[in-house]
Design a protein around this motif. Structure first.
Motif, short mmCIF file in Angstrom:
data_model
loop_
_atom_site.label_atom_id
_atom_site.label_comp_id
_atom_site.label_asym_id
_atom_site.label_seq_id
_atom_site.Cartn_x
_atom_site.Cartn_y
_atom_site.Cartn_z
N VAL A 1 0.80 -1.22 0.12
CA VAL A 1 0.15 -0.08 -0.02
C VAL A 1 0.85 1.19 -0.04
O VAL A 1 0.68 2.30 -0.80
N ARG A 2 1.78 1.19 0.86
CA ARG A 2 2.92 2.43 0.83
C ARG A 2 3.62 2.65 -0.58
O ARG A 2 3.55 3.62 -1.09
N LEU B 1 -4.59 -6.79 -2.03
CA LEU B 1 -5.94 -7.27 -1.77
C LEU B 1 -5.89 -8.75 -1.90
O LEU B 1 -6.54 -9.50 -1.31
N ASP B 2 -5.38 -9.38 -2.95
CA ASP B 2 -5.14 -11.04 -3.11
C ASP B 2 -4.56 -11.34 -1.81
O ASP B 2 -5.01 -12.52 -1.24
N ALA C 1 -11.91 -4.15 2.90
CA ALA C 1 -12.78 -3.39 2.54
C ALA C 1 -12.16 -1.90 2.06
O ALA C 1 -12.27 -1.19 1.00
N ALA C 2 -10.98 -1.56 2.87
CA ALA C 2 -10.18 -0.39 2.64
C ALA C 2 -9.46 -0.58 1.27
O ALA C 2 -9.28 0.47 0.31
N LEU C 3 -8.84 -1.58 0.96
CA LEU C 3 -8.14 -2.14 -0.27
C LEU C 3 -9.02 -1.99 -1.18
O LEU C 3 -8.56 -1.43 -2.46
N MET D 1 -9.61 1.77 -2.23
CA MET D 1 -8.37 2.24 -2.80
C MET D 1 -8.32 1.87 -4.24
O MET D 1 -8.07 2.67 -5.13
N LEU D 2 -8.82 0.84 -4.53
CA LEU D 2 -8.66 0.22 -5.98
C LEU D 2 -9.67 0.88 -6.76
O LEU D 2 -9.31 1.11 -7.81
#
Length: 94
Positions: free
Chosen positions: A43-44, A61-62, A82-84, A87-88
Motif C-alpha cells: 500500500v505504501r 488485496l489478493d 474493504a479499505a483495499l 483504494m482500488l
C-alpha cells in the motif's frame, strides 16, 4: 520523507521495506503478521508510485483475501479488505 516533499526518497525507503517484507512473508507464509506487513508495504508503494498503484493494490488485496481464506487471524482483516477495495476503486482500472 513524503511529508517533507521527498517522494523519491520515501519510495526508496518503502522499496527497501517491501523487499524485507517479501523475504519474511515468503520464508514463513503461516505468519499472519509477516503477510500483513507485506500488505502494508504494498500500500505504501502504491501511494508513492501512481503509475503502478493498481498493480500493488491488487496484490495487497489478493494477499488479504488469502489470509482470510486460510483462516489466519489478523485483527481488522475485513476492514483491511474493504479499505483495499475502496483504494482500488478510487485508483481506477489501471
Amino acid at each position: 520523507m513524503t511529508a517533507l516533499g521527498k517522494g523519491d526518497e520515501a519510495r526508496d525507503y518503502f522499496l527497501k521495506a517491501l523487499a524485507i517484507a517479501q523475504r519474511l512473508a515468503q520464508a514463513e507464509p503461516q505468519r499472519a503478521d509477516y503477510q500483513r506487513d507485506l500488505i502494508v508495504s504494498l500500500v505504501r508503494i502504491a501511494q508513492t508510485d501512481p503509475a503502478h498503484a493498481v498493480e500493488h493494490l491488487r496484490r495487497a488485496l489478493d494477499l488479504a483475501r488469502v489470509l482470510k481464506t486460510r483462516g489466519l487471524l489478523v485483527e481488522g482483516l475485513d476492514e483491511m479488505i474493504a479499505a483495499l477495495q475502496a483504494m482500488l476503486a478510487q485508483a481506477g482500472p489501471g
